[in-house]
Design an enzyme around this catalytic site. Structure first.
Site, mmCIF file in Angstrom:
data_model
loop_
_atom_site.group_PDB
_atom_site.id
_atom_site.type_symbol
_atom_site.label_atom_id
_atom_site.label_comp_id
_atom_site.label_asym_id
_atom_site.label_seq_id
_atom_site.Cartn_x
_atom_site.Cartn_y
_atom_site.Cartn_z
ATOM 1 N N HIS A 1 -2.815 7.106 6.984
ATOM 2 C CA HIS A 1 -1.845 8.006 6.331
ATOM 3 C C HIS A 1 -2.554 9.229 5.756
ATOM 4 C CE1 HIS A 1 2.160 6.265 6.276
ATOM 5 N NE2 HIS A 1 1.740 5.106 5.812
ATOM 6 N N HIS B 1 -4.444 1.076 7.484
ATOM 7 C CA HIS B 1 -3.116 1.711 7.562
ATOM 8 C C HIS B 1 -3.042 2.886 6.578
ATOM 9 C CE1 HIS B 1 1.443 1.272 7.992
ATOM 10 N NE2 HIS B 1 1.338 2.062 6.942
ATOM 11 N N CYS C 1 5.956 -0.242 7.358
ATOM 12 C CA CYS C 1 5.532 0.945 6.620
ATOM 13 C C CYS C 1 6.701 1.403 5.764
ATOM 14 C CB CYS C 1 5.136 2.037 7.615
ATOM 15 S SG CYS C 1 4.650 3.577 6.806
ATOM 16 N N LEU C 2 6.434 1.725 4.502
ATOM 17 C CA LEU C 2 7.510 2.138 3.595
ATOM 18 C C LEU C 2 8.194 3.422 4.067
ATOM 19 C CD1 LEU C 2 5.852 1.402 0.130
ATOM 20 C CD2 LEU C 2 7.654 0.088 1.256
ATOM 21 N N GLY D 1 0.839 -1.187 0.000
ATOM 22 C CA GLY D 1 0.000 0.000 0.000
ATOM 23 C C GLY D 1 0.873 1.235 0.000
HETATM 24 ZN ZN ZN Z 1 2.650 3.286 5.877
#
Ligand code: ZN
Length: 201
Positions: free
Chosen positions: A153, A149, A107-108, A45
Site C-alpha cells: 500500500h 500487504h 483489504c479494507l 492493518g
Molecule cells: Zn489493504
C-alpha cells in the site's frame, strides 16, 4: 478519531508514500487515529494511503486472529505477537525470505472482496517508531503477510495486482462496480455521473 477509509477507485491508493522526515504532532495524531480506525473496522492493518495521506506510515494488529498464527522478533528478540500489538512502522523497508505461500487476503479498501495471494513466508522490516527509534521486525505467518500487504500500500500497490489473471478476471465486474461507487461517493459533477451510466459492468 475514526477516519474514513478510501475505497478502490480513489487515486490516492495508487500514490507512493513520501518518507516521513520529522515525527511531529500531525504524525502522532495520524498514527493514533489510524490505530483507532483499524480497530473500529476490525482490520489487521491499515496504511496511510487508505486514510488519504501519502506517507510511509502503517499500523498492524494481528492479536485477535487466533486461527492464523504469527511469530515476531523485535530487535532480534522473540516476543509474543499478541502482546506486542499494535505495531506501527514509519518509513519501513522490507526484505523477503523463505518459501512463498498462498493465503487468503482481504483489504479494507475493497469491501467484501478476498483473494488468494502468494507472499513470502518471512519478512524482515527495518522501520522507525513514533519515538524515532530504529526497530527491526522479523515476522512469519499472518503478520509477515500483513506487513507485505501494508508495505505494498505504501508503494501504491494493491492486492488485486498480485492476484493471478484468472482470479482478477473473475472479479472484474465487481471491481468496476466498486470503482464506480467510489467515484459516486465523491459527489462528482452530474455530467460525469451521466457518463458513468454508459460504463460496462
Ligand atoms: Zn489493504
Amino acid at each position: 478519531m475514526i477516519l474514513s477509509i478510501l475505497q478502490y477507485g480513489d487515486p490516492i491508493l495508487r500514490a507512493k508514500g513520501k518518507q516521513i522526515a520529522k515525527i511531529d504532532d500531525h504524525i502522532r495524531d495520524l498514527a493514533a487515529n489510524m490505530i483507532e480506525t483499524m480497530h473500529a473496522a476490525n482490520g489487521i492493518g491499515l496504511a496511510a494511503q487508505q486514510v488519504g495521506e501519502t506517507l510511509q506510515l502503517t499500523v498492524l494488529d494481528v492479536s485477535q486472529i487466533e486461527d492464523r498464527p504469527s511469530t515476531l522478533k523485535l530487535n532480534g528478540k522473540d516476543v509474543d505477537p499478541a502482546t506486542s500489538m499494535p505495531l506501527l512502522l514509519i518509513n519501513p523497508e522490507i526484505e523477503l525470505s523463505g518459501e512463498t505461500e498462498i493465503g487468503t487476503e482481504g483489504c479494507l479498501s475493497f469491501p467484501e472482496i478476498t483473494g488468494e495471494i502468494e507472499r513470502a513466508e518471512l519478512t524482515m522490516a527495518r522501520a522507525q517508531t513514533l519515538e524515532g527509534d530504529k526497530i527491526e521486525i522479523e515476522a512469519s505467518g499472518l503478520l509477515a503477510r500483513a506487513i507485505q500487504h501494508e508495505v505494498d500500500h505504501l508503494n501504491g500497490i494493491l492486492f488485486i495486482d498480485r492476484m493471478n489473471s484468472a482470479a482478477k478476471a473473475a472479479l472484474s465486474s465487481r471491481l468496476k462496480r466498486l470503482q464506480k461507487q467510489t467515484k459516486r461517493g465523491k459527489r462528482i459533477r452530474p455530467q460525469d455521473e451521466q457518463a458513468l451510466v454508459g460504463e460496462t459492468l
